[in-house]
Design a protein around this motif. Structure first.
Motif, PDB file in Angstrom:
ATOM      1  N   MET A 238     -38.901 -37.166  40.003  1.00  0.00           N
ATOM      2  CA  MET A 238     -38.228 -35.917  39.510  1.00  0.00           C
ATOM      3  C   MET A 238     -36.775 -36.340  39.815  1.00  0.00           C
ATOM      4  O   MET A 238     -35.992 -35.928  38.966  1.00  0.00           O
ATOM      5  CB  MET A 238     -38.543 -34.626  40.016  1.00  0.00           C
ATOM      6  N   THR A 239     -36.310 -36.744  41.019  1.00  0.00           N
ATOM      7  CA  THR A 239     -35.200 -37.046  41.522  1.00  0.00           C
ATOM      8  C   THR A 239     -34.355 -38.318  40.437  1.00  0.00           C
ATOM      9  O   THR A 239     -33.490 -37.801  40.151  1.00  0.00           O
ATOM     10  CB  THR A 239     -35.064 -37.643  42.809  1.00  0.00           C
ATOM     11  N   LEU A 240     -35.125 -39.207  40.325  1.00  0.00           N
ATOM     12  CA  LEU A 240     -34.764 -40.306  39.431  1.00  0.00           C
ATOM     13  C   LEU A 240     -34.553 -39.808  37.871  1.00  0.00           C
ATOM     14  O   LEU A 240     -33.451 -40.221  37.237  1.00  0.00           O
ATOM     15  CB  LEU A 240     -35.782 -41.593  39.495  1.00  0.00           C
ATOM     16  N   GLN A 241     -35.482 -39.109  37.433  1.00  0.00           N
ATOM     17  CA  GLN A 241     -35.459 -38.573  36.114  1.00  0.00           C
ATOM     18  C   GLN A 241     -34.083 -37.577  36.039  1.00  0.00           C
ATOM     19  O   GLN A 241     -33.382 -37.675  35.036  1.00  0.00           O
ATOM     20  CB  GLN A 241     -36.788 -37.798  35.617  1.00  0.00           C
TER      21      GLN A 241
ATOM     22  N   GLY B  36     -31.608 -37.766  37.692  1.00  0.00           N
ATOM     23  CA  GLY B  36     -30.309 -38.651  37.845  1.00  0.00           C
ATOM     24  C   GLY B  36     -30.021 -39.509  36.685  1.00  0.00           C
ATOM     25  O   GLY B  36     -29.191 -40.073  36.591  1.00  0.00           O
ATOM     26  N   GLY B  37     -30.877 -39.314  35.676  1.00  0.00           N
ATOM     27  CA  GLY B  37     -30.594 -39.957  34.371  1.00  0.00           C
ATOM     28  C   GLY B  37     -31.375 -41.116  33.757  1.00  0.00           C
ATOM     29  O   GLY B  37     -31.243 -41.938  33.073  1.00  0.00           O
ATOM     30  N   ALA B  38     -32.328 -41.379  34.815  1.00  0.00           N
ATOM     31  CA  ALA B  38     -33.267 -42.734  34.815  1.00  0.00           C
ATOM     32  C   ALA B  38     -34.678 -42.288  33.920  1.00  0.00           C
ATOM     33  O   ALA B  38     -35.057 -41.103  33.869  1.00  0.00           O
ATOM     34  CB  ALA B  38     -33.566 -43.236  35.973  1.00  0.00           C
ATOM     35  N   THR B  39     -35.142 -43.429  33.156  1.00  0.00           N
ATOM     36  CA  THR B  39     -36.478 -43.324  32.855  1.00  0.00           C
ATOM     37  C   THR B  39     -37.416 -43.963  33.772  1.00  0.00           C
ATOM     38  O   THR B  39     -37.018 -45.009  34.319  1.00  0.00           O
ATOM     39  CB  THR B  39     -36.557 -44.034  31.415  1.00  0.00           C
ATOM     40  N   VAL B  40     -38.491 -43.276  34.001  1.00  0.00           N
ATOM     41  CA  VAL B  40     -39.306 -43.709  35.054  1.00  0.00           C
ATOM     42  C   VAL B  40     -40.969 -44.434  34.488  1.00  0.00           C
ATOM     43  O   VAL B  40     -41.384 -43.696  33.957  1.00  0.00           O
ATOM     44  CB  VAL B  40     -39.503 -42.982  36.135  1.00  0.00           C
ATOM     45  N   SER B  41     -41.085 -45.501  35.083  1.00  0.00           N
ATOM     46  CA  SER B  41     -42.570 -45.882  34.698  1.00  0.00           C
ATOM     47  C   SER B  41     -43.132 -45.848  36.269  1.00  0.00           C
ATOM     48  O   SER B  41     -42.673 -46.472  37.087  1.00  0.00           O
ATOM     49  CB  SER B  41     -42.654 -47.310  34.059  1.00  0.00           C
ATOM     50  N   LEU B  42     -44.232 -45.367  36.160  1.00  0.00           N
ATOM     51  CA  LEU B  42     -44.938 -44.959  37.589  1.00  0.00           C
ATOM     52  C   LEU B  42     -46.219 -45.806  37.619  1.00  0.00           C
ATOM     53  O   LEU B  42     -47.295 -45.658  36.587  1.00  0.00           O
ATOM     54  CB  LEU B  42     -45.110 -43.556  37.876  1.00  0.00           C
ATOM     55  N   ALA B  43     -46.675 -46.750  38.654  1.00  0.00           N
ATOM     56  CA  ALA B  43     -47.896 -47.265  38.796  1.00  0.00           C
ATOM     57  C   ALA B  43     -48.233 -47.241  40.278  1.00  0.00           C
ATOM     58  O   ALA B  43     -47.220 -47.107  41.192  1.00  0.00           O
ATOM     59  CB  ALA B  43     -47.610 -48.757  38.439  1.00  0.00           C
ATOM     60  N   GLY B  44     -49.320 -47.166  40.605  1.00  0.00           N
ATOM     61  CA  GLY B  44     -49.751 -46.913  42.071  1.00  0.00           C
ATOM     62  C   GLY B  44     -51.446 -46.713  42.163  1.00  0.00           C
ATOM     63  O   GLY B  44     -52.107 -46.836  41.040  1.00  0.00           O
TER      64      GLY B  44
END
Length: 393
Positions: free
Chosen positions: A21-24, A26-34
């Motif tokens: 959420m912080t990255l989003q 801040g204006g980033a698009t996020v791909s999440l893997a884990g």
């Protein structure tokens, strides 16, 4: 728009949700893997469907290593729909191995950021195992561009003197993510009414057997004058039987999970004190961390309780807030509450309330600055160093 590929050790960890959420924000698009862990329910993040790489288990480091090896082999297939990122963030050591593998897949020019918010006990092991784990960390971090950590003590006690890593450091404290621009209603003192108990909240990752024993012993001693409220995610692998222990303990209740940051105001407003003590890795990680519950409780006017000799205690003492026990046990808690009056509570609450709220909160501009720093790592060579980027963070 900066594209961040984020590798998470536990997709259900609320801290992962907050970072995304912080990255989003801040204006980033996020791909999440884990990875998933057992019965933990995935934490929902708007607009992000995580790529599940496998399942791991708490406290089973060997099993986690095998999962990383298997995932490394299948990573090209898992990430086939993920466009080339501008930055890769690895949360914890095992994710660092996958981040390096992914960077190689995308051409080795994608910068890797190592996010380490806990120092695992194996990194502090003085034997051969510790040497091997630290060597692995140095190997996988050798081309990383930045280290993100959450406490100055992690840097002073481990990263600088022992890790062998030569990385610029960005301190990102475990502050409360607050994106609502509406002015927060100031917290009000919650003095105990006659006949009602004082309440201590132990919220978040519940993994410390010693803390549970101290709190249950104390609650029994106080015989209704103090109530202990537990909320969050118990690490069931650490307890013989968490649910049975709590059910048998008088004046102790476990009220389940909560959503962070959405539910924080309501749960902290139910208590007067925050248990900010942790013995999970006593003398090491637990002595150096600045936990989420410290910032959460202080933001909502809940007085933190720490133990002397820890980074949390130093944090509180430098600001003249909270309560610092000389030793953490039922007896010292009994002494603290024996001297507690409504007047002394109100004075302690007033000292806490006088602290600037920015001390406890990550705001939108902080999110923007973080993404700006990450984006600068991937920028064309223009003479600007990472250190220069960090100086504005």
């Amino acid at each position: 728009m900066t594209h961040v590929l984020y590798f998470a050790h536990d997709l259900a960890d609320p801290a992962i949700r907050r970072r995304v959420m912080t990255l989003q924000t801040g204006g980033a698009t996020v791909s999440l893997a884990g990875f998933t862990r057992g019965e933990n329910k995935l934490a929902d993040v708007d607009g992000v469907t995580p790529i599940v790489l496998g399942e791991t288990a708490d406290g089973r480091f060997a099993q986690r290593i095998m999962s990383i090896v298997k995932s490394s082999l299948s990573l090209p297939r898992a990430l086939r729909q993920v466009r080339k990122p501008d930055v890769i963030i690895a949360r914890n050591l095992e994710m660092l191995a996958l981040a390096r593998r992914a960077s190689g897949m995308y051409g080795r020019d994608v910068p890797v950021v190592y996010e380490c918010l806990d120092i695992h006990r194996l990194l502090l092991n003085e034997g051969q195992v510790g040497k091997l784990v630290n060597a692995a960390q140095r190997y996988f971090a050798r081309d990383a561009k930045l280290l993100i950590t959450s406490s100055p003590a992690f840097v002073a006690q481990y990263f600088e003197p022992r890790s062998g890593l030569q990385l610029p450091v960005l301190l990102q404290e475990n502050k409360v993510l607050m994106l609502d621009s509406v002015e927060q209603t100031p917290a009000q003192p919650r003095a105990s009414k006659p006949g009602e108990p004082w309440k201590i909240g132990w919220f978040g990752a519940l993994r410390c057997v010693k803390s549970l024993q101290i709190l249950t012993d104390f609650a029994a001693k106080m015989d209704g004058k103090v109530e202990i409220i537990l909320r969050g995610r118990p690490a069931y692998s650490e307890f013989d039987d968490f649910d049975v222990l709590v059910a048998k303990a008088p004046h102790v209740s476990f009220l389940g999970a909560y959503k962070n940051p959405e539910d924080l105001a309501s749960i902290y407003n139910e208590v007067q004190f925050t248990w900010a003590i942790d013995f999970f890795e006593e003398g090491q990680n637990s002595s150096w961390l600045l936990p989420n519950r410290l910032y959460e409780g202080c933001l909502y006017g809940t007085l933190p309780i720490a133990v002397a000799g820890t980074e949390t205690a130093r944090f509180l003492e430098s600001r003249h807030i909270g309560e610092v026990l000389p030793h953490a046990n039922a007896s010292t808690l009994e002494q603290l509450f024996a001297s507690l009056t409504e007047q002394s509570y109100i004075k302690a609450f007033a000292r806490l309330s006088a602290i600037d709220k920015k001390q406890w909160v990550t705001e939108r501009q902080d999110c923007v600055q973080l993404v700006h720093t990450l984006a600068s790592l991937a920028a064309p060579h223009n003479g600007r160093t990472v250190e220069a980027a960090l100086s504005t963070a």
